[in-house]
Design an enzyme around this catalytic site. Structure first.
Site, mmCIF file in Angstrom:
data_model
loop_
_atom_site.group_PDB
_atom_site.id
_atom_site.type_symbol
_atom_site.label_atom_id
_atom_site.label_comp_id
_atom_site.label_asym_id
_atom_site.label_seq_id
_atom_site.Cartn_x
_atom_site.Cartn_y
_atom_site.Cartn_z
ATOM 1 N N HIS A 33 0.841 -1.211 0.000
ATOM 2 C CA HIS A 33 0.000 0.000 0.000
ATOM 3 C C HIS A 33 0.876 1.261 0.000
ATOM 4 C CE1 HIS A 33 -2.788 -2.843 2.366
ATOM 5 N NE2 HIS A 33 -3.371 -2.684 1.186
ATOM 6 N N GLY A 142 -2.219 -1.747 -7.393
ATOM 7 C CA GLY A 142 -1.082 -2.656 -7.440
ATOM 8 C C GLY A 142 -1.240 -3.783 -8.448
ATOM 9 N N LYS A 144 -0.261 -6.623 -7.939
ATOM 10 C CA LYS A 144 -0.530 -7.826 -7.152
ATOM 11 C C LYS A 144 -1.926 -8.370 -7.492
ATOM 12 C CE LYS A 144 -0.928 -10.422 -3.285
ATOM 13 N NZ LYS A 144 -2.350 -10.547 -3.191
ATOM 14 N N ARG A 181 -3.889 -10.418 4.039
ATOM 15 C CA ARG A 181 -4.277 -11.789 4.402
ATOM 16 C C ARG A 181 -3.134 -12.616 4.970
ATOM 17 N NH1 ARG A 181 -8.876 -14.217 1.302
ATOM 18 N NH2 ARG A 181 -9.886 -12.465 0.304
HETATM 19 P P1 AMP Z 1 -6.112 -4.315 -0.624
HETATM 20 O O1 AMP Z 1 -6.031 -3.501 0.632
HETATM 21 O O2 AMP Z 1 -5.521 -5.682 -0.490
HETATM 22 O O3 AMP Z 1 -7.500 -4.299 -1.228
HETATM 23 O O4 AMP Z 1 -5.185 -3.586 -1.674
HETATM 24 C C1 AMP Z 1 -5.294 -2.222 -1.965
HETATM 25 C C2 AMP Z 1 -4.373 -1.875 -3.108
HETATM 26 O O5 AMP Z 1 -3.032 -2.218 -2.771
HETATM 27 C C3 AMP Z 1 -4.699 -2.651 -4.412
HETATM 28 O O6 AMP Z 1 -4.512 -1.800 -5.514
HETATM 29 C C4 AMP Z 1 -3.671 -3.758 -4.384
HETATM 30 O O7 AMP Z 1 -3.347 -4.256 -5.655
HETATM 31 C C5 AMP Z 1 -2.472 -3.041 -3.767
HETATM 32 N N1 AMP Z 1 -1.556 -4.030 -3.170
HETATM 33 C C6 AMP Z 1 -1.862 -5.016 -2.293
HETATM 34 N N2 AMP Z 1 -0.767 -5.759 -2.018
HETATM 35 C C7 AMP Z 1 0.245 -5.230 -2.742
HETATM 36 C C8 AMP Z 1 1.639 -5.549 -2.915
HETATM 37 N N3 AMP Z 1 2.209 -6.574 -2.267
HETATM 38 N N4 AMP Z 1 2.380 -4.792 -3.757
HETATM 39 C C9 AMP Z 1 1.816 -3.746 -4.428
HETATM 40 N N5 AMP Z 1 0.520 -3.393 -4.309
HETATM 41 C C10 AMP Z 1 -0.256 -4.125 -3.487
#
Ligand code: AMP
Length: 270
Positions: A33, A142, A144, A181
């Site tokens: 993030h 991301g 990811k 997670r």
């Molecule tokens: P999330 O909180 O998991 O819904 O992710 C929020 C944002 O952070 C999304 O755009 C994800 O793709 C990005 N994100 C999550 N994990 C990673 C990571 N390891 N590297 C880069 N971006 C990430």
């Protein structure tokens, strides 16, 4: 940093700003993030980070309930980063207005869309709502979550005339993709996840170097990994980086994986 919970207050606060970067998250702020936040801060005069665990993208209530949350730590991290606004709306406020519903086409029902029915409809629904509230010209996401990126680009970037800025996947030193997670995994599972990631990185590299010698079909390999690590793999596929169609290994491709380890579902791409 201003913490804003109501849509009304957010609108009042940002109405005069044209140069806003938006970083949507579900919290559990980690270096992945943070890379998005820094990319936004580099480019934009104001950065809004949202933390919202979206119920409509989870199939089972338990999965939504057990999603790791730690808003206190998140606030400290975001304050240290000098984020301008943290937006943490309530579920009922985000879902109180009517808006368009999104339906995936047959060709979209691949990878996670095949194994998590309704998931991306939920993601598109909530992103549509956030984007219609924030109306930022730049979104930071991301790699990811590559399929999510692909679908948001296709369904929402035109509608909102938004530029989608992508950031590469941030990993731990032992190659695990950072993810909120991961907090649900014990030490043994984390070790396995690291060995799996290292193996998949190797396959991708070897395939890139000697594409003519490699098989596109990874089903034998998938079975081998399932046995070796005692995991259930939903998919392990080479797909085209642009179209996400199954790849002939000639154009740029990525190796996509989703697997369940101790009842925790992990996704990655290499
Ligand atoms: P999330 O909180 O998991 O819904 O992710 C929020 C944002 O952070 C999304 O755009 C994800 O793709 C990005 N994100 C999550 N994990 C990673 C990571 N390891 N590297 C880069 N971006 C990430």
């Amino acid at each position: 940093m201003k913490i804003i919970t109501s849509i009304f207050d957010l609108n009042k606060e940002i109405k005069d700003y044209r140069n806003i970067g938006f970083v949507p998250t579900m919290g559990g702020i980690h270096e992945g993030h943070i890379s998005l936040i820094k990319a936004s801060q580099k480019k934009k005069s104001k950065t809004i980070v949202s933390i919202f665990v979206n119920p409509t993208q989870f199939k089972r209530k338990n999965e939504f309930k057990n999603y790791p949350r730690n808003i206190r730590n998140d606030i400290i991290s975001l304050q240290n980063l000098k984020v301008d606004y943290l937006f943490t709306p309530k579920v009922k406020d985000i879902y109180k207005f009517k808006t368009k519903r999104f339906i995936l086409r047959k060709e979209d029902k691949i990878l996670c869309a095949k194994f998590r029915k309704g998931h991306f409809e939920g993601v598109l629904n909530v992103m549509n709502r956030f984007m219609s509230i924030i109306k930022s010209k730049d979104l930071f996401m991301g790699e990811k979550d590559y399929q999510q990126l692909h679908l948001i680009r296709r369904f929402l970037s035109k509608k909102f005339n938004v530029r989608i800025n992508t950031c590469p996947t941030i990993r731990t030193a032992d190659k695990i993709a950072l993810s909120t997670r991961n907090k649900l995994l014990n030490k043994k599972s984390l070790k396995k996840a690291s060995r799996i990631a290292k193996l998949l990185i190797k396959i991708k590299k070897r395939t890139k170097l000697h594409s003519s010698k490699f098989k596109l079909d990874l089903s034998d390999y998938k079975k081998e990994l399932e046995k070796k690590f005692n995991i259930k793999i939903d998919y392990l596929e080479f797909r085209d980086e642009k179209s996400l169609k199954l790849n002939n290994l000639k154009n740029k491709f990525r190796l996509f994986v989703a697997y369940n380890i101790n009842k925790v579902r992990l996704i990655d791409n290499f």
